[in-house]
Design an enzyme around this catalytic site. Structure first.
Site, PDB file in Angstrom:
ATOM      1  CD  GLU A  46      -1.368  -1.938   1.924  1.00 17.78           C
ATOM      2  OE1 GLU A  46      -1.961  -3.112   2.918  1.00 17.78           O
ATOM      3  OE2 GLU A  46       0.168  -2.569   2.146  1.00 17.78           O
ATOM      4  CB  CYS A  69      -0.849  -4.121   9.088  1.00 21.66           C
ATOM      5  SG  CYS A  69       0.555  -3.011   8.171  1.00 21.66           S
ATOM      6  CG  LEU A 198      20.234 -30.230   0.891  1.00 21.10           C
ATOM      7  CD1 LEU A 198      19.813 -30.212   2.762  1.00 21.10           C
ATOM      8  CD2 LEU A 198      19.572 -30.496   0.380  1.00 21.10           C
ATOM      9  CB  SER A 299       7.791 -40.253   9.104  1.00 16.48           C
ATOM     10  OG  SER A 299       8.343 -40.953   8.924  1.00 16.48           O
TER      11      SER A 299
END
Length: 362
Positions: A46, A69, A198, A299
């Protein structure tokens, strides 16, 4: 609102733990300002849109994908900026999902004479912020399971050995996905077999971002010389282990740069995954990419903790000796697991990418 959504998407993968938000200011049918949230701690969408509009914001309409907000965080409340700019009408895509603040910004603006409407393209606005929504409502990250597998459902030819399965186009897609998440997780079996870095490798784009690296390592078997601990990257490596794990190895891994986190062990001898997600969520991780291996996949699926699935299927067969996509406990094999809905399928070179959703969380 579609223009605001286009703006919001420019920030995808860069705003965590904040949401992706776009805003557009319209005056007499013309776009006079637009903007998007670029990074946590910087001005919200905004503010960018209102600054671009300048004096033309007076008596204009503000379209914003998420409710402005009304509280002070790392930046001042956007509602006050909207009022100062003289905006007469605000159109909101979705209300803030945080139950403690939902509706507060809209109500505040309305109480100060601004015409407010909400729910415009709400589903599309939610779709780009699923990690933010889940984190705001549950405290846990949005969990994405990713795997490359053969057409007969195998992720490696033999246990403990890395097997190239998918092609270059799938690999590029995976690195793009890594660049958009907060953290990437593997089990110790995958870490030992593949010795992965990774990291995100998007050659030539300059936009890659390395996520936090997470390893599930109950007994701290990861060597201090592991590839992920040798990376010249600002991303950290967190290792989750059981309480009472080898203290000397604990010190070695910390000396190599790892951060050690202890969590309880579940009844089947594996780390309690909900506890892992709680720790990550408290650290501001809103999205987690689970890359295996087979027991870790099983899992997470068995615990009902997967929200989204990216499955890259290659046109090869690996046979019955290969490692399955997911390995379940005896209990998991006896009960019905959460229903998966395939929402997209597309070609990735010679591979096929299946994208699915589990509707068991939000």
């Amino acid at each position: 609102m579609r223009l605001a959504l286009q703006e919001a998407k420019k920030g995808m993968g860069r705003t965590s733990p904040n949401p992706c938000v776009g805003a557009v200011v319209i005056n007499h049918g013309k776009v006079v300002g637009k903007g998007y949230h670029k990074k946590a701690g910087t001005p919200h969408a905004e503010i960018h849109a209102l600054q671009a509009a300048g004096g033309k914001a007076k008596e204009a309409t503000l379209y914003v994908t998420l409710e402005p907000c009304n509280h002070t965080g790392r930046t001042p409340p956007c509602t006050e900026a909207v009022l100062r700019a003289g905006i007469s009408r605000v159109v909101i895509g979705m209300l803030d999902p945080n139950p403690t603040v939902a509706g507060g910004g809209a109500d505040y603006l309305s109480s100060h004479g601004v015409t407010v409407s909400a729910g415009v393209l709400e589903q599309e606005c939610c779709e780009i912020n699923l990690p933010f929504i889940k984190h705001a409502t549950t405290g846990h990250p949005w969990v994405i399971m990713k795997a490359g597998m053969s057409i007969d459902g195998r992720i490696a030819a033999v246990p403990g050995q890395a097997t190239p399965i998918t092609g270059k186009e799938s690999l590029r897609r995976v690195h793009g996905l890594r660049s958009q998440v907060d953290a990437i997780l593997v089990g110790i079996g995958t870490a030992l077999a593949d010795d992965p870095s990774l990291t995100t490798r998007l050659h030539g784009s300059g936009s890659g971002r390395d996520p936090l690296r997470v390893v599930l390592d109950t007994e701290l078997r990861l060597p201090a010389a592991a590839g992920m601990l040798q990376q010249d990257s600002p991303a950290r490596t967190w290792i989750f282990c059981a309480r009472g794990a080898d203290k000397k190895q604990h010190r070695r891994l910390e000396a190599a740069g790892a951060v050690i986190k202890t969590v309880p062990v579940a009844s089947r001898g594996e780390l309690e995954l909900k506890a892992v997600l709680t720790v990550l969520g408290r650290a501001g991780v809103t999205s987690l990419l689970v890359e295996g291996g087979s027991r870790v996949h099983g899992s997470f699926l068995e615990s009902g903790l997967v929200d989204q699935l990216f499955l890259f299927v290659a046109p090869i067969f690996l046979g019955e000796q290969g490692v399955p996509l997911a390995t379940f406990s005896q209990r998991g094999r006896r009960r019905r697991l959460s229903q998966l809905k395939v929402v997209k399928s597309r070609r990735c070179g010679e591979d096929v990418l299946l994208e699915g959703r589990f509707f068991n969380t939000i």
